[in-house]
Design a protein around this motif. Structure first.
Motif, PDB file in Angstrom:
ATOM      1  N   THR A 118       1.473   7.198  -6.698  1.00 14.48           N
ATOM      2  CA  THR A 118       0.937   7.562  -7.935  1.00 14.48           C
ATOM      3  C   THR A 118       0.943   8.941  -7.144  1.00 14.48           C
ATOM      4  O   THR A 118       0.461   9.810  -8.020  1.00 14.48           O
ATOM      5  CB  THR A 118      -0.695   7.238  -6.739  1.00 14.48           C
ATOM      6  OG1 THR A 118      -0.612   7.069  -5.985  1.00 14.48           O
ATOM      7  CG2 THR A 118      -1.119   5.533  -7.367  1.00 14.48           C
ATOM      8  N   GLU A 119       1.581   9.570  -5.997  1.00 10.41           N
ATOM      9  CA  GLU A 119       1.793  10.657  -5.987  1.00 10.41           C
ATOM     10  C   GLU A 119       2.906  11.137  -6.703  1.00 10.41           C
ATOM     11  O   GLU A 119       3.020  12.121  -6.944  1.00 10.41           O
ATOM     12  CB  GLU A 119       2.208  10.640  -3.977  1.00 10.41           C
ATOM     13  CG  GLU A 119       1.223  10.466  -3.234  1.00 10.41           C
ATOM     14  CD  GLU A 119       1.822  10.410  -1.517  1.00 10.41           C
ATOM     15  OE1 GLU A 119       2.745  10.677  -1.193  1.00 10.41           O
ATOM     16  OE2 GLU A 119       0.231  10.347  -0.504  1.00 10.41           O
ATOM     17  N   GLU A 147      -7.663   0.322   1.175  1.00 14.94           N
ATOM     18  CA  GLU A 147      -6.982   1.050   1.303  1.00 14.94           C
ATOM     19  C   GLU A 147      -5.875   1.566  -0.024  1.00 14.94           C
ATOM     20  O   GLU A 147      -5.532   2.790  -0.597  1.00 14.94           O
ATOM     21  CB  GLU A 147      -6.216   0.412   2.140  1.00 14.94           C
ATOM     22  CG  GLU A 147      -6.136   1.088   3.533  1.00 14.94           C
ATOM     23  CD  GLU A 147      -5.323   0.583   4.397  1.00 14.94           C
ATOM     24  OE1 GLU A 147      -4.120   1.765   4.934  1.00 14.94           O
ATOM     25  OE2 GLU A 147      -5.266   0.484   5.932  1.00 14.94           O
ATOM     26  N   LEU A 148      -6.179   0.524  -0.939  1.00 15.54           N
ATOM     27  CA  LEU A 148      -5.253   0.920  -1.896  1.00 15.54           C
ATOM     28  C   LEU A 148      -6.431   1.888  -3.053  1.00 15.54           C
ATOM     29  O   LEU A 148      -5.500   2.529  -3.610  1.00 15.54           O
ATOM     30  CB  LEU A 148      -5.471  -0.430  -2.974  1.00 15.54           C
ATOM     31  CG  LEU A 148      -4.490  -1.375  -2.546  1.00 15.54           C
ATOM     32  CD1 LEU A 148      -4.648  -2.983  -2.972  1.00 15.54           C
ATOM     33  CD2 LEU A 148      -2.713  -0.727  -2.654  1.00 15.54           C
ATOM     34  N   ARG A 161      -8.430   3.884  -1.409  1.00 12.82           N
ATOM     35  CA  ARG A 161      -7.925   5.706  -1.008  1.00 12.82           C
ATOM     36  C   ARG A 161      -6.078   5.928  -1.590  1.00 12.82           C
ATOM     37  O   ARG A 161      -6.544   7.413  -1.748  1.00 12.82           O
ATOM     38  CB  ARG A 161      -7.642   4.942   0.583  1.00 12.82           C
ATOM     39  CG  ARG A 161      -7.416   6.616   0.945  1.00 12.82           C
ATOM     40  CD  ARG A 161      -7.440   6.033   3.021  1.00 12.82           C
ATOM     41  NE  ARG A 161      -6.232   5.568   3.106  1.00 12.82           N
ATOM     42  CZ  ARG A 161      -4.583   5.280   2.859  1.00 12.82           C
ATOM     43  NH1 ARG A 161      -4.395   7.193   2.766  1.00 12.82           N
ATOM     44  NH2 ARG A 161      -4.166   4.671   2.958  1.00 12.82           N
ATOM     45  N   VAL A 162      -5.307   5.455  -2.016  1.00 20.86           N
ATOM     46  CA  VAL A 162      -4.442   6.142  -1.977  1.00 20.86           C
ATOM     47  C   VAL A 162      -4.494   5.883  -3.755  1.00 20.86           C
ATOM     48  O   VAL A 162      -2.970   6.409  -4.669  1.00 20.86           O
ATOM     49  CB  VAL A 162      -3.218   4.951  -1.920  1.00 20.86           C
ATOM     50  CG1 VAL A 162      -3.308   5.444  -0.259  1.00 20.86           C
ATOM     51  CG2 VAL A 162      -2.953   3.915  -2.876  1.00 20.86           C
ATOM     52  N   HIS A 163      -5.844   5.646  -4.401  1.00 23.58           N
ATOM     53  CA  HIS A 163      -5.624   5.739  -5.780  1.00 23.58           C
ATOM     54  C   HIS A 163      -4.558   4.903  -7.216  1.00 23.58           C
ATOM     55  O   HIS A 163      -4.633   4.731  -8.092  1.00 23.58           O
ATOM     56  CB  HIS A 163      -5.220   7.078  -7.027  1.00 23.58           C
ATOM     57  CG  HIS A 163      -5.939   8.244  -6.104  1.00 23.58           C
ATOM     58  ND1 HIS A 163      -7.094   8.535  -5.844  1.00 23.58           N
ATOM     59  CD2 HIS A 163      -5.561   9.037  -4.966  1.00 23.58           C
ATOM     60  CE1 HIS A 163      -7.848   9.248  -4.916  1.00 23.58           C
ATOM     61  NE2 HIS A 163      -6.551  10.031  -4.634  1.00 23.58           N
ATOM     62  N   CYS A 192      10.191   4.349   0.366  1.00 27.85           N
ATOM     63  CA  CYS A 192       9.622   4.788  -0.938  1.00 27.85           C
ATOM     64  C   CYS A 192      10.274   5.567  -2.092  1.00 27.85           C
ATOM     65  O   CYS A 192      10.315   5.106  -2.867  1.00 27.85           O
ATOM     66  CB  CYS A 192       8.175   6.005  -0.226  1.00 27.85           C
ATOM     67  SG  CYS A 192       7.051   4.630   0.269  1.00 27.85           S
ATOM     68  N   VAL A 208       0.919  -0.966   0.209  1.00 31.13           N
ATOM     69  CA  VAL A 208      -0.113  -0.072  -0.364  1.00 31.13           C
ATOM     70  C   VAL A 208       0.838   1.169   0.078  1.00 31.13           C
ATOM     71  O   VAL A 208       0.622   2.302  -0.542  1.00 31.13           O
ATOM     72  CB  VAL A 208      -1.290  -0.010   1.050  1.00 31.13           C
ATOM     73  CG1 VAL A 208      -1.553   1.667   1.687  1.00 31.13           C
ATOM     74  CG2 VAL A 208      -2.314  -1.043   1.365  1.00 31.13           C
ATOM     75  N   GLU A 209       2.237   0.889   1.065  1.00 31.32           N
ATOM     76  CA  GLU A 209       2.994   2.026   0.969  1.00 31.32           C
ATOM     77  C   GLU A 209       3.617   2.519  -0.097  1.00 31.32           C
ATOM     78  O   GLU A 209       3.577   4.538  -0.262  1.00 31.32           O
ATOM     79  CB  GLU A 209       3.452   2.562   1.760  1.00 31.32           C
ATOM     80  CG  GLU A 209       2.831   2.102   3.303  1.00 31.32           C
ATOM     81  CD  GLU A 209       3.781   1.980   4.839  1.00 31.32           C
ATOM     82  OE1 GLU A 209       3.590   2.068   5.184  1.00 31.32           O
ATOM     83  OE2 GLU A 209       4.764   1.643   4.141  1.00 31.32           O
ATOM     84  N   ASP A 267       6.031   4.761   9.431  1.00 34.27           N
ATOM     85  CA  ASP A 267       5.009   5.611   9.537  1.00 34.27           C
ATOM     86  C   ASP A 267       4.828   6.612  10.148  1.00 34.27           C
ATOM     87  O   ASP A 267       4.474   6.739  11.781  1.00 34.27           O
ATOM     88  CB  ASP A 267       3.247   5.533   8.931  1.00 34.27           C
ATOM     89  CG  ASP A 267       2.683   6.447   8.293  1.00 34.27           C
ATOM     90  OD1 ASP A 267       3.019   7.107   8.473  1.00 34.27           O
ATOM     91  OD2 ASP A 267       1.401   6.788   8.442  1.00 34.27           O
ATOM     92  N   GLN A 285       1.078   3.751  -2.437  1.00 26.74           N
ATOM     93  CA  GLN A 285       0.270   5.633  -2.163  1.00 26.74           C
ATOM     94  C   GLN A 285       2.164   6.376  -3.028  1.00 26.74           C
ATOM     95  O   GLN A 285       2.116   7.156  -3.755  1.00 26.74           O
ATOM     96  CB  GLN A 285       0.278   5.787  -1.258  1.00 26.74           C
ATOM     97  CG  GLN A 285       0.284   6.732  -0.699  1.00 26.74           C
ATOM     98  CD  GLN A 285       0.261   7.641   0.662  1.00 26.74           C
ATOM     99  OE1 GLN A 285      -0.496   6.514   1.385  1.00 26.74           O
ATOM    100  NE2 GLN A 285      -0.858   8.580   0.833  1.00 26.74           N
TER     101      GLN A 285
END
Length: 418
Positions: free
Chosen positions: A65-66, A83-84, A86-88, A399, A58-59, A203, A62
């Motif tokens: 996508t960011e 959650e996926l 949520r992070v598009h 990341c 997931v991280e 996190d 995100q």
């Protein structure tokens, strides 16, 4: 896959690819257009919210996508798929949790179809069974192939070692600790030039002393019926034998203090016989008033803040061991077993202590040493621990380094068809 004339990148803080201005005009790309990369992560399921593989997926999705890329995840599904969204990121259900050879073979065609449909540049495999399907799908389509080595796995026989070896077939192999990198080199002969060490990341928005309110800590203390003012020693970790719960219980018994409270926090995941074994050991050492088992906690930051000392007593080496990093991020004193990823996280005698695996007497001494710290010494250690984690083990660092690996692989050109 994209044509060779396109330049695929994932934007990081330094810009997109080697040319920060590559998307400013059609003429800025030296040969064809620039397109941000698409990464497909594959793993068995998205079920366990606390699991390192699932959480890391997931991280990284995100982060992709960011950065302006496209993140796709294929798994057999689970609670974390929301959650996926949520992070598009896009999730695709496939039977990737299966180890049935016929299903694994069928997954090759299914993944190859996804790679073509989504124009995937990089396939990132995070577990062995889906990695075999992903490896052949990547070869079939020409997509780049990257793996993350999350554990030591069992290497008891040649067949098992061969099965594990798919995790070394990535153009780059991400090791989640220096310990794992050494394991890969020693047992699979992977050259250092192919391995990239990227520690699991904490996190810092969630595991921050400033973000955990007193109300949350008090609420948890009341739920667990803890006596106010008594020091708390906690061992978090699912109830499985190699996590060293018995070693911890024996260490607390050796301390011979009744003015502390000790917590074992973790689900038995159906291992009811092992839970009864631990309960019997607690009773045998007359620790019923001092120690308790807590089945589940959905607010681990508050649990850490409630604790004075956090222990990881694993008898087998942890590939990384997130507990020690999360606890230090919140300024807690830690005691870990002297092997595996713990060695890379703890600064001995500054942020915590390392003790021989399985040695309850030495573990007891380290816990007593931590409990003896006065407020000033505890505050100094907390400050050092927080700096240690923020500097070396943040989610942002993890990341960024992963995106750097993606960009490195994209610069290698087309995946060879061998």
């Amino acid at each position: 896959m994209t044509e060779d004339t396109e330049h695929n990148t994932i934007e990081t803080e330094g810009g997109r690819g080697d040319d920060p201005a590559s998307d400013s005009s059609p003429d800025s790309a030296p040969a064809g257009k620039t397109r941000l990369a698409t990464v497909l992560q594959v793993l068995p399921a998205m079920e366990t919210s606390g699991g390192g593989v699932e959480r890391g997926t997931v991280e990284i999705a995100q982060a992709i996508t960011e950065a302006g890329g496209c993140a796709v995840v294929a798994s057999s599904g689970g609670r974390l798929t929301h959650e996926l969204k949520r992070v598009h990121a896009e999730h695709i259900d496939l039977p990737l949790a299966s180890k049935n050879p016929f299903i694994m073979y069928g997954n090759i065609a299914r993944l190859a179809h996804i790679i073509k449909e989504y124009d995937v540049d990089i396939v990132h495999a995070r577990s062995r069974a889906p990695a075999w399907s992903a490896y052949f799908a990547a070869r079939r389509t020409g997509a780049h192939f990257v793996t993350t080595f999350h554990g030591t796995y069992g290497i008891g026989n040649p067949l098992k070692r061969r099965y594990n070896a798919v995790m070394t077939k990535g153009e780059r192999v991400i090791a989640i600790s220096g310990f794992i990198a050494g394991h890969i080199r020693q047992h699979y002969g992977v050259p250092s030039s192919k391995i990239r060490i990227i520690h699991r990341g904490v996190d810092l928005n969630r595991f921050s002393p400033k973000k955990v309110t007193a109300e949350r800590v008090i609420k948890l203390a009341n739920e667990w019926r803890l006596t106010e003012g008594l020091p708390i020693v906690m061992l978090p970790g699912r109830l499985t034998r190699w996590k060293g719960h018995a070693v911890f219980i024996k260490a607390i018994a050796a301390i011979k203090r009744r003015d502390i409270r000790c917590l074992i926090v973790g689900s038995d995941q159906g291992r009811t016989e092992y839970r009864r074994e631990l309960e019997a050991l607690i009773e045998e050492h007359n620790l019923g008033e001092v120690m308790r088992l807590v089945d589940y906690c959905d607010d681990m930051p508050a649990a850490y803040m409630l604790s004075d000392v956090v222990v990881s007593a694993s008898t087998d080496p942890e590939a990384f061991g997130r507990v020690l990093a999360e606890a230090q991020a919140l300024g807690r004193l830690v005691v870990g077993s002297d092997h595996g990823g713990a060695r890379e996280q703890i600064i001995e005698n500054e942020t915590g202590w390392l003790t021989p695996p399985g040695d309850s007497a030495t573990l007891a001494e380290a816990i007593e040493r931590a409990l003896a710290y006065d407020t000033s010494a505890r505050n100094r250690a907390a400050a050092r621990a927080i700096v240690n984690i923020r500097t070396h083990f943040s989610k942002q660092t993890m990341c960024t380094k992963t995106l750097d690996v993606y960009n490195e692989v994209l610069q290698l050109g087309s995946q060879p068809g061998t």
